[in-house]
Write a protein that holds these residues in place. Structure first.
Motif, PDB file in Angstrom:
ATOM      1  N   GLU A  76      83.150  18.343  72.292  1.00 24.02           N
ATOM      2  CA  GLU A  76      83.143  19.797  72.100  1.00 24.02           C
ATOM      3  C   GLU A  76      81.859  20.458  72.580  1.00 24.02           C
ATOM      4  O   GLU A  76      81.781  21.680  72.666  1.00 24.02           O
ATOM      5  CB  GLU A  76      83.420  20.153  70.636  1.00 24.02           C
ATOM      6  CG  GLU A  76      82.455  19.565  69.641  1.00 24.02           C
ATOM      7  CD  GLU A  76      82.883  18.218  69.069  1.00 24.02           C
ATOM      8  OE1 GLU A  76      82.387  17.896  67.977  1.00 24.02           O
ATOM      9  OE2 GLU A  76      83.682  17.491  69.693  1.00 24.02           O
ATOM     10  N   GLU A  77      80.851  19.659  72.922  1.00 23.26           N
ATOM     11  CA  GLU A  77      79.600  20.196  73.455  1.00 23.26           C
ATOM     12  C   GLU A  77      79.578  20.242  74.976  1.00 23.26           C
ATOM     13  O   GLU A  77      78.607  20.689  75.568  1.00 23.26           O
ATOM     14  CB  GLU A  77      78.420  19.354  72.963  1.00 23.26           C
ATOM     15  CG  GLU A  77      78.235  19.415  71.470  1.00 23.26           C
ATOM     16  CD  GLU A  77      77.145  18.497  70.987  1.00 23.26           C
ATOM     17  OE1 GLU A  77      76.244  19.004  70.290  1.00 23.26           O
ATOM     18  OE2 GLU A  77      77.177  17.287  71.308  1.00 23.26           O
ATOM     19  N   TYR A  78      80.640  19.782  75.616  1.00 20.39           N
ATOM     20  CA  TYR A  78      80.699  19.726  77.080  1.00 20.39           C
ATOM     21  C   TYR A  78      80.806  21.101  77.676  1.00 20.39           C
ATOM     22  O   TYR A  78      81.465  21.970  77.228  1.00 20.39           O
ATOM     23  CB  TYR A  78      81.873  18.863  77.524  1.00 20.39           C
ATOM     24  CG  TYR A  78      81.928  18.659  79.027  1.00 20.39           C
ATOM     25  CD1 TYR A  78      80.997  17.872  79.679  1.00 20.39           C
ATOM     26  CD2 TYR A  78      82.913  19.277  79.789  1.00 20.39           C
ATOM     27  CE1 TYR A  78      81.046  17.674  81.041  1.00 20.39           C
ATOM     28  CE2 TYR A  78      82.968  19.090  81.166  1.00 20.39           C
ATOM     29  CZ  TYR A  78      82.028  18.286  81.777  1.00 20.39           C
ATOM     30  OH  TYR A  78      82.074  18.103  83.138  1.00 20.39           O
TER      31      TYR A  78
END
Length: 78
Positions: A76-78
């Protein structure tokens, strides 16, 4: 490593995953990404590995194409 990884995954688990990544064990990536990684070793593309922590948190390790930087992050941090 990103802040999310730092806050959610133990350092010893990250070290194990980094060693696997460095040895060409790509973890839980799909067959297409596994094939791309193998090709990337000779053609100089980025490398992507996927692992899970002991509490089943999925995280990725990405080495840039020129190998200048390797990042550990949550999807989800991509």
């Amino acid at each position: 490593m990103t802040k999310g990884v730092h806050l959610s995954i133990a350092t010893d688990q990250l070290v194990v995953a980094l060693l696997r990544h460095a040895k060409g064990d790509w973890g839980d990536v799909c067959d297409e990404d596994r094939h791309t990684n193998e090709e990337s070793l000779t053609r100089g593309f980025r490398l992507l590995s996927e692992y899970r922590s002991l509490d089943n948190t999925k995280f990725w390790i990405i080495s840039e194409a020129d190998r200048s930087c390797t990042t550990i992050l949550l999807p989800e941090e991509y």
